[in-house]
Design a protein around this motif. Sequence first.
Motif, PDB file in Angstrom:
ATOM      1  N   VAL A 177       5.659  -7.054  -3.682  1.00 13.05           N
ATOM      2  CA  VAL A 177       6.430  -6.322  -4.684  1.00 13.05           C
ATOM      3  C   VAL A 177       7.573  -7.167  -5.261  1.00 13.05           C
ATOM      4  O   VAL A 177       7.756  -7.206  -6.483  1.00 13.05           O
ATOM      5  N   PRO A 178       8.376  -7.874  -4.459  1.00  9.01           N
ATOM      6  CA  PRO A 178       9.388  -8.753  -5.068  1.00  9.01           C
ATOM      7  C   PRO A 178       8.795  -9.843  -5.944  1.00  9.01           C
ATOM      8  O   PRO A 178       9.340 -10.157  -7.011  1.00  9.01           O
ATOM      9  N   CYS A 179       7.675 -10.421  -5.503  1.00  5.31           N
ATOM     10  CA  CYS A 179       7.017 -11.445  -6.324  1.00  5.31           C
ATOM     11  C   CYS A 179       6.542 -10.866  -7.644  1.00  5.31           C
ATOM     12  O   CYS A 179       6.714 -11.475  -8.706  1.00  5.31           O
ATOM     13  N   TYR A 180       5.977  -9.675  -7.590  1.00 11.10           N
ATOM     14  CA  TYR A 180       5.494  -9.014  -8.808  1.00 11.10           C
ATOM     15  C   TYR A 180       6.652  -8.681  -9.745  1.00 11.10           C
ATOM     16  O   TYR A 180       6.550  -8.843 -10.967  1.00 11.10           O
ATOM     17  N   SER A 181       7.753  -8.235  -9.213  1.00 11.51           N
ATOM     18  CA  SER A 181       8.910  -7.864 -10.043  1.00 11.51           C
ATOM     19  C   SER A 181       9.472  -9.068 -10.779  1.00 11.51           C
ATOM     20  O   SER A 181       9.809  -8.984 -11.970  1.00 11.51           O
ATOM     21  N   VAL A 182       9.564 -10.210 -10.104  1.00 10.82           N
ATOM     22  CA  VAL A 182      10.099 -11.410 -10.740  1.00 10.82           C
ATOM     23  C   VAL A 182       9.175 -11.915 -11.832  1.00 10.82           C
ATOM     24  O   VAL A 182       9.601 -12.224 -12.963  1.00 10.82           O
ATOM     25  N   LEU A 183       7.877 -11.995 -11.548  1.00 10.21           N
ATOM     26  CA  LEU A 183       6.934 -12.552 -12.518  1.00 10.21           C
ATOM     27  C   LEU A 183       6.789 -11.655 -13.744  1.00 10.21           C
ATOM     28  O   LEU A 183       6.757 -12.132 -14.882  1.00 10.21           O
ATOM     29  N   SER A 189      -3.641  -7.324  -8.466  1.00 10.35           N
ATOM     30  CA  SER A 189      -3.170  -7.807  -9.764  1.00 10.35           C
ATOM     31  C   SER A 189      -2.617  -9.220  -9.662  1.00 10.35           C
ATOM     32  O   SER A 189      -2.853 -10.058 -10.538  1.00 10.35           O
ATOM     33  N   LEU A 190      -1.864  -9.509  -8.613  1.00 14.03           N
ATOM     34  CA  LEU A 190      -1.304 -10.844  -8.452  1.00 14.03           C
ATOM     35  C   LEU A 190      -2.388 -11.892  -8.235  1.00 14.03           C
ATOM     36  O   LEU A 190      -2.281 -13.020  -8.711  1.00 14.03           O
ATOM     37  N   THR A 191      -3.431 -11.540  -7.514  1.00 12.32           N
ATOM     38  CA  THR A 191      -4.501 -12.492  -7.209  1.00 12.32           C
ATOM     39  C   THR A 191      -5.565 -12.556  -8.286  1.00 12.32           C
ATOM     40  O   THR A 191      -6.411 -13.456  -8.245  1.00 12.32           O
ATOM     41  N   GLY A 192      -5.562 -11.619  -9.237  1.00 13.08           N
ATOM     42  CA  GLY A 192      -6.569 -11.614 -10.295  1.00 13.08           C
ATOM     43  C   GLY A 192      -7.933 -11.154  -9.847  1.00 13.08           C
ATOM     44  O   GLY A 192      -8.930 -11.406 -10.540  1.00 13.08           O
ATOM     45  N   LEU A 193      -8.034 -10.459  -8.711  1.00 13.62           N
ATOM     46  CA  LEU A 193      -9.308  -9.999  -8.178  1.00 13.62           C
ATOM     47  C   LEU A 193      -9.630  -8.597  -8.693  1.00 13.62           C
ATOM     48  O   LEU A 193      -8.723  -7.828  -9.027  1.00 13.62           O
ATOM     49  N   PRO A 194     -10.904  -8.226  -8.756  1.00 15.81           N
ATOM     50  CA  PRO A 194     -11.258  -6.874  -9.213  1.00 15.81           C
ATOM     51  C   PRO A 194     -10.925  -5.841  -8.150  1.00 15.81           C
ATOM     52  O   PRO A 194     -10.988  -6.104  -6.949  1.00 15.81           O
ATOM     53  N   SER A 195     -10.592  -4.652  -8.617  1.00 14.54           N
ATOM     54  CA  SER A 195     -10.217  -3.571  -7.710  1.00 14.54           C
ATOM     55  C   SER A 195     -10.599  -2.242  -8.336  1.00 14.54           C
ATOM     56  O   SER A 195     -10.645  -2.108  -9.568  1.00 14.54           O
ATOM     57  N   VAL A 196     -10.873  -1.264  -7.500  1.00 15.61           N
ATOM     58  CA  VAL A 196     -11.262   0.065  -7.964  1.00 15.61           C
ATOM     59  C   VAL A 196     -10.640   1.100  -7.047  1.00 15.61           C
ATOM     60  O   VAL A 196     -10.494   0.877  -5.840  1.00 15.61           O
ATOM     61  N   SER A 197     -10.225   2.217  -7.635  1.00 16.73           N
ATOM     62  CA  SER A 197      -9.734   3.372  -6.891  1.00 16.73           C
ATOM     63  C   SER A 197     -10.778   4.477  -6.961  1.00 16.73           C
ATOM     64  O   SER A 197     -11.157   4.912  -8.060  1.00 16.73           O
TER      65      SER A 197
END
Length: 509
Positions: A334-340, A457-465
């Motif tokens: 989360v901190p990494c995502y907030s900064v980027l 999202s950070l890794t660019g991998l596909p994801s599904v809920s």
Amino acid sequence: MCRNRRICAQVIILALPQPALVALFYPIRACWLKAINALCLKRSDVALTLFLALSLRAERLDWYFRMSAGHDFERALTRARARQRNRKRSLFGFSVSVKELLLLKDRFAEASSMMLSGFVSAHESEALTRLKRAGASALCRANADEFGIGSDGSACARGYIVNAWARTACSLVQEVVTAGGSSGGCATAVALRVSTVALATDTGGSVRQPASYVGVIGLKPSYGRCSRWGVLAYASGLDQVGVLARNASDCARVCAAVFGKDLKDWTSVDLPVPKFEFYVSNSRFGLTRRSISAIVLKQQTPCFKRAWTYCLSTLARIGFELTDANVPFADMVVPCYSVLTSVECCSNFARYNGIRFGLRLREVSAFLLYKKLRTVAFSAEVKRKLFTCAYVLSTRLGYEQYYLKAQRIRFVIKNCLITRLCDRNVLASLSVPASRLSVNNKLQPNVLTDVYTVLASLTGLPSVSVPTCFSEVGLPFGIQLIASAYKELELIVASAMIARVNGVPSVCR
């Protein structure tokens, strides 16, 4: 003549009692699409009546998802009748809800913000263009958080996006339970059977989080799998066009039409797109029974133990072997995502200066123009992102201490996650950390609502809920599945298998 038919259809529908109206139009499943196709092929007026009924239903339920444009049901049916070649296309009869961030030619593109008030787009999103080529029709633009910045659906220009499953809580407890953000309007429109599918953008979980709250399937593809041409950028290194659908079959058909290389988008990859629907419709083409990893982050709340145990048992009934996964630096996501995101947001929003894009204000100097415009037109969420970027990039020490370190941590997390998935099918985790999102509860940490979805999202991998069960408060609960890069097929097949095991046949069709 068309106006008389509309009036007659509304009179017939309004004459029905409310329980009969709900019983007639609410439990619409995948079979209604086949009925509309058959009626359109016969050029029957019953198809027009059905479209008008859906239009009236959308107008009645508009307070849920806050549509910003009129409903083009009659125009869509007229276009389908005029173009007989649409009958042979894969998405003929599909109605699509579009997020505010996706551009439509000659339509308003306001992004739920005062900054772009009255702005008309001269281009169209490549994803919507491909859907129209496949026979689908874009019917409405659903509300969203301003510029896609937000995770609880409260930073919307047209009011809160109410969760369709929490209407009783809103009326009795006087508690506004939102559908999540920032694509809550699209998810609610799909959940209420107003549209077949929806296209939205996903930066840190904007598709998967509302999909979990309203009980639909939300897919975020790999970075570069879908074209981002014609999408208002929030964080260019994380944005992706996602798909919201009620069943795996519809999601597979839309993905097959939207995915692929686009010459206008240099970030899109040139990889063959499989026929996802073929693998979903044939049960023999299931996932290979390899082990599946389950990750539980430190921020997991105790109230989700029962629902999370049921989700793991569902995966075990499918035939997967569950093993624990340890991802280093998972608590720093989360901190990494907030900064980027704050840095990329500041770079993308520099164009909204009131000269070419944005409101036109009269000031004596450019500095006063920027100051007044960004003070009035931007919401608190957007200002918070811009302030964070100003703090991070204010000095060279801050640049090295925050931004470069965040990039290094992102690289480490991506390598570790790819290593964990090299001999596995998918990685399972929670979709949301809270049972519901309430705008009345000020103590709720809405900042951490994307703590599980940010990892993909950070890794660019596909994801599904995937909706799996109901939580203790009676709202839908979804499980998140993350696969290796460009392995969306495994996620779609896994979604169909989960629905089949849970006894939801409409999701499997």
